[in-house]
Design a protein around this motif. Structure first.
Motif, PDB file in Angstrom:
ATOM      1  N   GLU A 165       0.807  -1.220   0.000  1.00 32.38           N
ATOM      2  CA  GLU A 165       0.000   0.000   0.000  1.00 32.38           C
ATOM      3  C   GLU A 165       0.843   1.275   0.000  1.00 32.38           C
ATOM      4  OE1 GLU A 165      -3.296  -0.080  -0.268  1.00 32.38           O
ATOM      5  OE2 GLU A 165      -3.386  -2.272  -0.222  1.00 32.38           O
ATOM      6  N   ASP A 166       1.984   1.236   0.662  1.00 34.37           N
ATOM      7  CA  ASP A 166       2.805   2.443   0.772  1.00 34.37           C
ATOM      8  C   ASP A 166       4.226   2.042   1.161  1.00 34.37           C
ATOM      9  OD1 ASP A 166       3.359   5.116   0.637  1.00 34.37           O
ATOM     10  OD2 ASP A 166       2.186   5.708   2.388  1.00 34.37           O
ATOM     11  N   ALA A 167       5.123   3.018   1.189  1.00 32.58           N
ATOM     12  CA  ALA A 167       6.515   2.765   1.569  1.00 32.58           C
ATOM     13  C   ALA A 167       7.093   4.026   2.190  1.00 32.58           C
ATOM     14  CB  ALA A 167       7.332   2.361   0.353  1.00 32.58           C
ATOM     15  N   THR A 174      17.826   2.085   5.060  1.00 36.52           N
ATOM     16  CA  THR A 174      16.716   1.270   5.548  1.00 36.52           C
ATOM     17  C   THR A 174      15.385   1.774   5.013  1.00 36.52           C
ATOM     18  OG1 THR A 174      17.960   0.972   7.615  1.00 36.52           O
ATOM     19  CG2 THR A 174      15.669   0.235   7.594  1.00 36.52           C
ATOM     20  N   LEU A 175      14.646   0.894   4.368  1.00 33.88           N
ATOM     21  CA  LEU A 175      13.319   1.239   3.866  1.00 33.88           C
ATOM     22  C   LEU A 175      12.289   0.282   4.451  1.00 33.88           C
ATOM     23  CD1 LEU A 175      12.341  -1.025   1.501  1.00 33.88           C
ATOM     24  CD2 LEU A 175      14.250   0.041   0.314  1.00 33.88           C
ATOM     25  N   VAL A 176      11.028   0.702   4.407  1.00 28.58           N
ATOM     26  CA  VAL A 176       9.943  -0.121   4.930  1.00 28.58           C
ATOM     27  C   VAL A 176       8.784  -0.103   3.932  1.00 28.58           C
ATOM     28  CG1 VAL A 176       8.276  -0.476   6.783  1.00 28.58           C
ATOM     29  CG2 VAL A 176      10.574   0.338   7.321  1.00 28.58           C
ATOM     30  N   LEU A 177       8.282  -1.282   3.603  1.00 31.47           N
ATOM     31  CA  LEU A 177       7.091  -1.422   2.771  1.00 31.47           C
ATOM     32  C   LEU A 177       5.918  -1.785   3.663  1.00 31.47           C
ATOM     33  CD1 LEU A 177       8.616  -3.582  -0.114  1.00 31.47           C
ATOM     34  CD2 LEU A 177       8.526  -1.090   0.062  1.00 31.47           C
ATOM     35  N   MET A 178       4.780  -1.161   3.424  1.00 35.44           N
ATOM     36  CA  MET A 178       3.598  -1.375   4.246  1.00 35.44           C
ATOM     37  C   MET A 178       2.501  -2.016   3.402  1.00 35.44           C
ATOM     38  SD  MET A 178       3.586   2.484   5.796  1.00 35.44           S
ATOM     39  CE  MET A 178       5.045   3.173   6.619  1.00 35.44           C
ATOM     40  N   GLY A 179       1.930  -3.102   3.890  1.00 28.47           N
ATOM     41  CA  GLY A 179       0.885  -3.730   3.105  1.00 28.47           C
ATOM     42  C   GLY A 179       0.229  -4.906   3.785  1.00 28.47           C
TER      43      GLY A 179
END
Length: 231
Positions: A165-167, A174-179
């Motif tokens: 859904e978003d990032a 450091t990255l984060v993916l949201m879903g």
């Protein structure tokens, strides 16, 4: 005299044995910047990470749509290093940045960006300058693009049961993916994929309450890409 010698040797062997056991004790693995919490195998998000996530548009949407949504409820369920990632040359067409540019997620130093959409949606501009999107298929892929090297690395690939859904970025590394994705039992779970670029390490977080996931799906369509007319 011989008694004291045997006693000394026995004590020395016990001390050496204790030291060896201490060295062999497994150490808990903590994600960069995370606070490890001893609750069986659970690891909570740090206060800094929660604060960062709370400023995202997705956060407000999630809390509005899912009554049980709370960043503090995420638990780390697994972590792994990805030795072989799918890497390809990044050769965008001339309209790529005009179509997808507004939706790319750049790192703080702008050396990298997350491409959430080009695999999943064909976005073009019509004669009036409006963005028109056509869904390409049921699968979802998210990539990381290196601006200088002109390479594209696949971060996550999901089937029809999941969505990204978003990032967001926590720092340049450091990255984060949201879903949402389906667990082993086929139930949908709210999920975070945290990726540490230098070590190619993933940290997977989920909310155990599976009733939270469903309402989160669709943020990308109604909010993140609200300026795109998706057909």
């Amino acid at each position: 005299m011989r008694y004291f010698l045997y006693t000394f040797i026995a004590v020395a062997l016990i001390v050496v044995s204790c030291k060896d056991k201490t060295k062999k004790e497994p150490q808990a693995v903590t994600p960069p910047g995370e606070d490890s919490v001893t609750e069986t195998l659970d690891t909570l998000l740090s206060a800094e990470a929660i604060q960062s996530f709370s400023t995202s548009g997705f956060s407000g949407y999630a809390k509005k749509k899912a009554a049980g949504f709370d960043w503090s409820k995420f638990r780390m369920v697994s972590s792994w290093q990805e030795d072989s990632m799918l890497v390809a040359a990044f050769t965008p067409d001339k309209d790529y940045f005009a179509s997808y540019g507004p939706f790319l997620k750049y790192s703080p130093d702008s050396s990298l960006f997350i491409d959430l959409d080009s695999y999943n949606i064909d976005i073009t501009k019509d004669s009036k300058g409006r963005l028109i999107g056509h869904e390409i298929g049921p699968d979802c892929e998210v990539s990381l693009v290196d601006v200088d090297d002109k390479t594209k690395t696949r971060l996550v690939f999901l089937g029809p049961g999941g969505s990204i859904e978003d990032a967001t970025w926590l720092d340049n590394n450091t990255l984060v993916l949201m879903g949402v994705q389906e667990n082993e039992k086929g139930a949908k779970t709210a999920t975070l994929w945290r990726f540490h670029i230098p070590t190619k390490t993933y940290y997977l977080y989920e909310i155990p309450d599976t009733t939270v996931a469903g309402p989160l799906m669709g943020y990308w369509r109604t909010e993140r890409l609200k300026n795109v007319e998706i057909k």
